[in-house]
Design an enzyme around this catalytic site. Structure first.
Site, PDB file in Angstrom:
ATOM      1  N   THR A 286     -18.637   1.981  15.573  1.00 14.08           N
ATOM      2  CA  THR A 286     -17.920   1.646  17.055  1.00 14.08           C
ATOM      3  C   THR A 286     -18.978   1.839  17.863  1.00 14.08           C
ATOM      4  OG1 THR A 286     -16.424   2.383  16.232  1.00 14.08           O
ATOM      5  CG2 THR A 286     -16.434   2.299  18.251  1.00 14.08           C
ATOM      6  N   LYS A 361     -11.969  -3.107  19.061  1.00 12.66           N
ATOM      7  CA  LYS A 361     -11.714  -1.324  18.584  1.00 12.66           C
ATOM      8  C   LYS A 361     -11.985  -1.023  20.020  1.00 12.66           C
ATOM      9  CE  LYS A 361     -12.781   2.371  16.853  1.00 12.66           C
ATOM     10  NZ  LYS A 361     -11.946   2.980  16.188  1.00 12.66           N
ATOM     11  N   LYS A 429     -17.742   8.292  23.548  1.00 11.81           N
ATOM     12  CA  LYS A 429     -18.303   6.926  23.918  1.00 11.81           C
ATOM     13  C   LYS A 429     -17.166   5.806  23.305  1.00 11.81           C
ATOM     14  CE  LYS A 429     -19.294   6.200  19.522  1.00 11.81           C
ATOM     15  NZ  LYS A 429     -18.848   5.226  18.744  1.00 11.81           N
TER      16      LYS A 429
END
Length: 477
Positions: A286, A361, A429
């Site tokens: 990611t 995502k 994050k």
């Protein structure tokens, strides 16, 4: 007033939880003591392995209060915790070194449960790894079916040939049923050699699924010990990312963040040093759109093909091959990855141009992180309002808000058990990267921004490596 000291068995209460059996231990240097004038002790809780700074007024001597608190909770994990502290108390009475039941099997190797939790966690992790090494679990294979050939699956001239209803071609964008129970299936493995770089919480299970569905797999991880279980399952070990690329046709990677991706690609003995014409690199990490494009350009300059393929799902979905894969980039590489995606996920989307995978995502992670923060606030408010949190969670699970996140994370919050299915630092994050997209597009993201601050606070409290549900600790501090 009773004077409490390190080593005392106690009943201790954190906000949002009932009184729980525990022991005062030496403080964990990795967990910051909350600011304030209140006297506090560092308590390790039996049964969960959890730990926290606790106000002295919320700590009671164990023996003196056993009759009061030991019958207040009938949940299995509470009963197990009481058994553990009774066992430890009995051993102390006999003059036997004070260790928990989990550590008793190998005291010399594991040490005492008086040790700081950071050290204890490492010991527990090593023990779990040994168990994995000695008894690797293999996916049960179903009765052999007559699957169409790869050429038939991708040919437009064979419209009458259909895949089994549970598996569609990666070309389809039809909605996937996220509640479908996992059914072991037979995957027709490609004859291409597959590489896998990064064997963390997600990557280790993804690589195992590739091996167990018949793929020829070579793996590499910075910490080589993490390769052991996958190698025992049938994989080969590469000596570096470059070595894996040289040996394989398609290389997958799944690492923590953009810096880790850059390191394995452009670092010493990295992917680029083994890349040549026609080879494919599929990054399932990611990361942000800029990093996606930077890595894609570097790979393509060496004649390679690049595909981004971040995944939606956590540890459980990775273990059961039930991830949702969000692919974008080189279409030919996407088609070559068909059997690999089939082994790792229940559904694959091809989203077109490079960067679309990362954007999708980020948006999904942003929603999930914000929802988890909202669940935490609701459960905290229920406690402050004098309501039973377990009843509230049961009501939520019977209504329109019922979903796997509410069920699993809600239970984790109330039981105070936070194994890292999706580490909190990774969620923070992802939220940060999502906010970056909003900043670039001048889109206000008020809820996500507030949620990000809660996750940052949880990290500062020492919960970065625990599950994302630990954000409840920041909400309820």
């Amino acid at each position: 007033m009773t004077t409490l000291k390190v080593g005392d068995f106690v009943w201790a209460k954190m906000t949002g939880y009932p009184y729980w059996p525990g022991k005062i231990v030496e403080e964990d240097k990795d967990v910051k003591k909350p600011k304030g004038k209140s006297e506090m002790h560092y308590v390790r809780f039996y049964g969960t392995g959890d730990h926290a700074w606790t106000k002295v007024e919320l700590i009671k001597p164990y023996e003196e209060n056993k009759e009061t608190f030991s019958v207040a909770n009938k949940r299995p994990n509470f009963i197990d915790a009481v058994k553990e502290i009774e066992h430890a108390s009995e051993r102390r009475g006999k003059g036997i070194p004070d260790t928990s039941s989990e550590e008793e099997e190998s005291e010399d190797e594991n040490g005492s449960d008086d040790e700081p939790l950071s050290k204890h966690a490492k010991i527990t992790s090593k023990k779990a790894e040994k168990t994995t090494k000695s008894t690797p679990k293999r996916r049960k294979q179903p009765k052999k079916q007559n699957y169409p050939s790869r050429e038939q699956r991708f040919s437009s001239d064979t419209p009458d040939i259909k895949l089994p209803s549970s598996r569609r071609s990666p070309d389809t964008t039809a909605d996937a049923d996220s509640t479908t129970q996992y059914i072991p299936r037979e995957v027709m493995a490609t004859d291409k050699k597959i590489g896998f770089i990064g064997l963390g919480i997600m990557g280790s299970s993804m690589a195992r699924n590739l091996v167990e569905t018949g793929h020829d797999v070579t793996v590499w991880n910075r910490t080589q010990d993490k390769c052991t279980s996958v190698i025992k399952a049938g994989a080969k070990q590469g000596s570096s990312p470059a070595d894996v690329v040289q040996q394989c046709d398609i290389i997958f990677s799944c690492v923590a963040d953009p810096n880790a991706v850059r390191d394995i690609v452009i670092g010493n003995y990295g992917v680029l040093q083994g890349m040549s014409s026609g080879k494919g690199f599929v990054d399932m990490s990611t990361i942000d759109v800029d990093t996606v494009k930077e890595i894609a350009e570097a790979i393509c300059m060496r004649g390679g093909r690049y595909l981004e393929a971040p995944v939606n799902g956590s540890k459980k979905e990775a273990e059961h091959g039930q991830l949702v894969i969000l692919a974008a980039g080189d279409r030919s590489l996407y088609m070559d990855c068909y059997s690999s995606f089939e082994a790792m996920g229940k559904k694959t989307f091809f989203l077109g141009e490079l960067g679309n995978g990362a954007k999708n995502k980020m948006i999904m992670s942003m929603m999930m992180g914000s929802f988890m923060a909202s669940i935490s606030e609701s459960l905290s408010l229920a406690e402050k309002a004098g309501l039973d949190q377990y009843t509230l969670l049961e009501i939520l699970n019977m209504g329109a808000l019922s979903c796997p996140l509410v069920k699993s994370k809600g239970a984790a919050v109330l039981e105070g058990h936070f194994p890292a299915n999706f580490p909190l630092r990774h969620m923070q994050k992802d939220l940060r990267l999502g906010l970056q997209i909003g900043e670039e597009l001048e889109q206000p993201l008020h809820i996500a921004g507030a949620s990000n601050e809660l996750y940052k606070r949880s990290k500062a409290m020492g919960y970065g490596d625990r599950d994302m549900a630990c954000v409840y600790r920041a909400v309820n501090a």
